[in-house]
Write a protein that holds these residues in place. Structure first.
Motif, PDB file in Angstrom:
ATOM      1  N   LYS A 152      80.139  15.758  43.701  1.00 61.14           N
ATOM      2  CA  LYS A 152      80.811  14.914  44.698  1.00 61.14           C
ATOM      3  C   LYS A 152      80.471  15.386  46.110  1.00 61.14           C
ATOM      4  O   LYS A 152      80.167  14.581  46.985  1.00 61.14           O
ATOM      5  CB  LYS A 152      82.324  14.961  44.482  1.00 61.14           C
ATOM      6  N   THR A 153      80.479  16.674  46.317  1.00 57.05           N
ATOM      7  CA  THR A 153      80.160  17.231  47.626  1.00 57.05           C
ATOM      8  C   THR A 153      78.724  16.906  48.019  1.00 57.05           C
ATOM      9  O   THR A 153      78.456  16.512  49.161  1.00 57.05           O
ATOM     10  CB  THR A 153      80.377  18.757  47.633  1.00 57.05           C
ATOM     11  N   LEU A 154      77.790  17.036  47.079  1.00 55.90           N
ATOM     12  CA  LEU A 154      76.391  16.706  47.381  1.00 55.90           C
ATOM     13  C   LEU A 154      76.226  15.221  47.705  1.00 55.90           C
ATOM     14  O   LEU A 154      75.479  14.864  48.619  1.00 55.90           O
ATOM     15  CB  LEU A 154      75.484  17.113  46.216  1.00 55.90           C
ATOM     16  N   TYR A 155      76.925  14.351  46.984  1.00 56.93           N
ATOM     17  CA  TYR A 155      76.868  12.918  47.288  1.00 56.93           C
ATOM     18  C   TYR A 155      77.364  12.660  48.712  1.00 56.93           C
ATOM     19  O   TYR A 155      76.747  11.920  49.468  1.00 56.93           O
ATOM     20  CB  TYR A 155      77.724  12.105  46.321  1.00 56.93           C
ATOM     21  N   ARG A 166      75.299  11.210  51.839  1.00 60.07           N
ATOM     22  CA  ARG A 166      75.727   9.958  52.480  1.00 60.07           C
ATOM     23  C   ARG A 166      75.925  10.149  53.985  1.00 60.07           C
ATOM     24  O   ARG A 166      75.562   9.294  54.780  1.00 60.07           O
ATOM     25  CB  ARG A 166      77.038   9.478  51.851  1.00 60.07           C
ATOM     26  N   ASP A 167      76.458  11.305  54.355  1.00 63.78           N
ATOM     27  CA  ASP A 167      76.735  11.581  55.763  1.00 63.78           C
ATOM     28  C   ASP A 167      75.500  12.067  56.524  1.00 63.78           C
ATOM     29  O   ASP A 167      75.577  12.341  57.721  1.00 63.78           O
ATOM     30  CB  ASP A 167      77.850  12.621  55.885  1.00 63.78           C
ATOM     31  N   MET A 188      74.315   8.520  42.484  1.00 66.20           N
ATOM     32  CA  MET A 188      75.091   8.449  43.731  1.00 66.20           C
ATOM     33  C   MET A 188      75.559   7.007  43.958  1.00 66.20           C
ATOM     34  O   MET A 188      76.711   6.779  44.348  1.00 66.20           O
ATOM     35  CB  MET A 188      74.235   8.935  44.887  1.00 66.20           C
ATOM     36  N   LYS A 189      74.676   6.061  43.717  1.00 70.98           N
ATOM     37  CA  LYS A 189      75.042   4.642  43.880  1.00 70.98           C
ATOM     38  C   LYS A 189      76.202   4.293  42.946  1.00 70.98           C
ATOM     39  O   LYS A 189      77.161   3.637  43.357  1.00 70.98           O
ATOM     40  CB  LYS A 189      73.843   3.769  43.596  1.00 70.98           C
ATOM     41  N   ALA A 190      76.127   4.735  41.705  1.00 72.45           N
ATOM     42  CA  ALA A 190      77.196   4.471  40.732  1.00 72.45           C
ATOM     43  C   ALA A 190      78.500   5.146  41.155  1.00 72.45           C
ATOM     44  O   ALA A 190      79.580   4.562  41.021  1.00 72.45           O
ATOM     45  CB  ALA A 190      76.772   4.951  39.340  1.00 72.45           C
TER      46      ALA A 190
END
Length: 66
Positions: free
Chosen positions: A29-32, A36-37, A60-62
């Motif tokens: 989750k942190t890597l996603y 994203r940021d 990541m899209k999912a």
């Protein structure tokens, strides 16, 4: 006694596995979110997870589609 010990060992193994899965989910989750940021690249994140960039993008899209 042996049966009780075996059951206790199974419970402890399950707890340990659950903790490992939780930690991994948190890291993913942190890597996603960092990706994203714009803080890290998809390539860096995928490398950290030992997966391809394509798989990372798909996962990541999912994740964000939830």
């Amino acid at each position: 006694y042996n049966m009780c010990k075996a059951i206790e060992d199974i419970k402890n193994d399950g707890k340990l596995e659950g903790k490992r899965e939780g930690i991994l989910e948190g890291e993913v989750k942190t890597l996603y979110e960092l990706t994203r940021d714009g803080i890290i690249t998809k390539e860096t994140a995928a490398s950290k997870l030992n997966i391809t960039v394509g798989k990372f993008e798909k996962d990541m899209k999912a994740y964000f589609a939830k």
